[in-house]
Enzyme design. Structure first.
Site, PDB file in Angstrom:
ATOM      1  CD  GLU A 115      -6.061  -4.610   4.444  1.00  0.00           C
ATOM      2  OE1 GLU A 115      -5.732  -4.385   5.395  1.00  0.00           O
ATOM      3  OE2 GLU A 115      -6.455  -3.913   3.512  1.00  0.00           O
ATOM      4  CD  GLN A 171       0.484  -2.503   3.642  1.00  0.00           C
ATOM      5  OE1 GLN A 171       1.278  -1.775   3.034  1.00  0.00           O
ATOM      6  NE2 GLN A 171      -0.618  -1.877   4.280  1.00  0.00           N
ATOM      7  CD  GLU A 195      -2.790   0.912   2.643  1.00  0.00           C
ATOM      8  OE1 GLU A 195      -2.887   0.116   3.323  1.00  0.00           O
ATOM      9  OE2 GLU A 195      -3.773   1.848   2.581  1.00  0.00           O
ATOM     10  CG  ASN A 219      -9.421  -1.549   1.772  1.00  0.00           C
ATOM     11  OD1 ASN A 219      -9.072  -3.013   1.839  1.00  0.00           O
ATOM     12  ND2 ASN A 219      -9.220  -0.758   2.386  1.00  0.00           N
ATOM     13  CD  GLU A 220      -9.957  -2.553   6.398  1.00  0.00           C
ATOM     14  OE1 GLU A 220      -9.857  -1.405   6.909  1.00  0.00           O
ATOM     15  OE2 GLU A 220      -9.267  -3.628   6.814  1.00  0.00           O
TER      16      GLU A 220
HETATM   17  O1  AHR Z   1      -2.791  -2.680   6.367  1.00  0.00           O
HETATM   18  C1  AHR Z   1      -3.024  -1.414   6.964  1.00  0.00           C
HETATM   19  C2  AHR Z   1      -4.524  -1.314   6.852  1.00  0.00           C
HETATM   20  O2  AHR Z   1      -5.383  -1.919   7.697  1.00  0.00           O
HETATM   21  C3  AHR Z   1      -5.261  -1.068   5.595  1.00  0.00           C
HETATM   22  O3  AHR Z   1      -5.057   0.013   4.954  1.00  0.00           O
HETATM   23  C4  AHR Z   1      -6.724  -1.195   5.817  1.00  0.00           C
HETATM   24  O4  AHR Z   1      -7.370  -1.831   4.596  1.00  0.00           O
HETATM   25  C5  AHR Z   1      -6.765  -2.119   7.283  1.00  0.00           C
HETATM   26  O5  AHR Z   1      -7.485  -1.566   8.054  1.00  0.00           O
END
Ligand code: AHR
Length: 494
Positions: free
Chosen positions: A296, A345, A25, A172-173
């Site tokens: 994730e 990540q 990210e 996303n989320e």
């Molecule tokens: O990985 C860090 C964050 O965690 C991401 O941006 C988000 O999707 C999640 O809450």
């Protein structure tokens, strides 16, 4: 007591190699510094992408890479990240430290990174603050071969041929940073947005809907009820956090056995989450057409003291190796539903594979687990029965052993076993059943250390790395092995 039986004739499904996927990210030093240093950097690079990181990651065979977020995805406007770099507009990365994003790493750079890594791109589109048109045009820009405003623009920017793009996330989320939506509202939004995510030519997009946060089973229920027909995959996010998310997650390196225990117990929860979300999915999709995409996962601790709290930079210890080993075994065991997972990540953020400091780069214990486990990619899952003693800590207990096994196309069997008990080497006896048993060679590799918080540092980069496991034998179809305390082991039979 500790017994593992494996039936070599009872093959289950293929372990989709994408279970070994990653996530990168625009957050802290993941993209900038971790991957992108720019063409003028003194750090060796190929068109701006650092060579050492690419070379290291190629060895773990990353099958798929998710980008540009995360929470960043629902604030990202892709048109800001194409064309001559000096002309690209800047933005504020409000989620992650409020720093200025210069957009020097955009679609072309990401696609080049995937080509260098030989990984499939997985792009997350912007539902939270982007338009349907913007999403449609991004897909056109990337995948349309003919003449169109977007395809012509891509060509002007130096890329004649479209790129193949399979995986596309529609938001996303969206229950949180991606718009704080209710599941009913997001389900409708998803149906609408995904309509315009078009297949061009022979490029077929695999559409992934935003799934639940941890144990929000209602989210899965509503999405499956209202949008199953329109999706190919539904995501799930779960982070292993020893403490509390908002107050004191715990230190990545400064912990004792109590936090070791609670962290591994929480890592094991992934199994329950997949089973329960999977049961809901089964009701609407008994054929298991829709993939569960755990896009994730990983350990989340307090940031390293003295670093920007919005950059999520943390160290990575033997405990993280165990989290990786346990979680990947769980994904393997659920290969019938879990078709992709992306650890958060890849570089310098959360449970990273590599950490960088200027021109220096180190590999983390988690990296080594991915390197050891790559043998499972696209292999066939084998049915196992594992009888394990418990690892007790004060009043609580969890199974001490956690395992999975697969057979590859050459008939080689790979067994990965984690010993969660930090105090005790465990002797494991295993029987391998097959009508025609013809395996005679055995080798083992193990990742362990004498301290639970052992890690690699820029001063001591090889402190934690895999070693040959000596204590194992194969006598006909009986396998005997001693698994060191707090270890991740790979046993290969040929
Ligand atoms: O990985 C860090 C964050 O965690 C991401 O941006 C988000 O999707 C999640 O809450």
């Amino acid at each position: 007591m500790n017994k593992l039986s494996i039936n070599l004739d009872q093959k289950k499904e293929k372990i989709n190699k994408n279970i070994y996927g990653h996530f990168a990210e625009h957050l802290g030093r993941c993209i900038y510094e971790g991957f992108w240093v720019g063409e003028d950097s003194e750090i060796p690079n190929q068109n701006g992408i650092r060579t050492d990181v690419v070379e290291a990651l190629k060895k773990i065979e990353i099958p798929v890479l998710r980008w540009p977020g995360g929470c960043f995805a629902d604030e990202y406007h892709w048109k800001d990240g194409i064309g001559p770099r000096e002309d690209r507009v800047k933005m504020v990365n409000t989620h992650w430290g409020g720093v200025t994003e210069n957009n020097h790493f955009g679609t072309h750079e990401f696609m080049q990174l995937c080509e260098l890594l030989d990984a499939e791109p997985y792009i997350s589109g912007n539902v939270g603050s982007g338009t349907i048109r913007e999403m449609q045009e991004w897909v056109d820009y990337i995948t349309f071969a003919g003449e169109s405003p977007m395809a012509d623009w891509r060509k002007e920017n130096g890329r004649e041929e479209p790129w193949p793009l399979k995986y596309f996330g529609v938001g996303n989320e969206n229950w949180g940073c991606g718009g704080n939506m209710r599941p009913e509202y997001y389900a409708d939004q998803y149906r609408n947005y995904q309509t315009y995510v078009r297949d061009h030519g022979d490029n077929e997009i695999f559409k992934i809907a935003c799934g639940a946060n941890v144990d929000d089973y209602n989210w899965t229920e509503v999405l499956m009820k209202n949008a199953a027909r329109q999706m190919d995959g539904l995501s799930l996010h779960y982070y292993t956090i020893p403490g509390e998310f908002w107050e004191g997650k715990g230190s990545s390196t400064d912990f004792k056995e109590d936090e070791w225990f609670i962290t591994l117990k929480k890592a094991l929860k992934m199994d329950e989450l997949i089973s329960k979300h999977g049961t809901i999915m089964d009701q609407y999709d008994p054929e298991k057409r829709i993939a569960m995409i755990v896009d994730e996962w990983g350990a989340w601790y307090d940031v390293e003291p003295g670093t920007n709290p919005g950059f999520l930079y943390q160290q990575n210890t033997l405990r993280d190796a165990l989290i990786a080993g346990i979680t990947l075994n769980i994904f393997n065991q659920h290969a019938d539903r879990v078709k992709m997972a992306n650890i958060a990540q890849t570089a310098n953020v959360l449970q990273a594979m590599v950490l960088t400091d200027g021109a220096d780069m180190i590999l983390t214990p988690s990296y080594h687990v991915f390197e050891m486990y790559k043998v499972h990619q696209d292999a066939e899952l084998l049915h196992i029965d594992l009888n394990s003693e418990n690892y007790k800590y004060e009043e609580q207990e969890i199974p001490a052993l956690n395992a999975s096994a697969s057979v590859n196309e050459n008939g080689e069997v790979n067994i990965t076993v984690c010993n969660l008990n930090p105090e005790k080497d465990i002797h494991l006896e295993s029987k391998l059943f097959a009508q025609n048993f013809d395996l005679s060679e055995i080798t083992g590799r193990v990742l362990t250390a004498d301290k639970l918080n052992a890690h690699n540092s820029f001063d001591n980069p090889d402190n934690v790395e895999p070693a040959v496991l000596e204590d194992l034998e194969l006598d006909s179809n009986n396998l005997k092995v001693t698994l060191p305390a707090a270890s991740v082991t790979l046993i290969t039979l040929k």
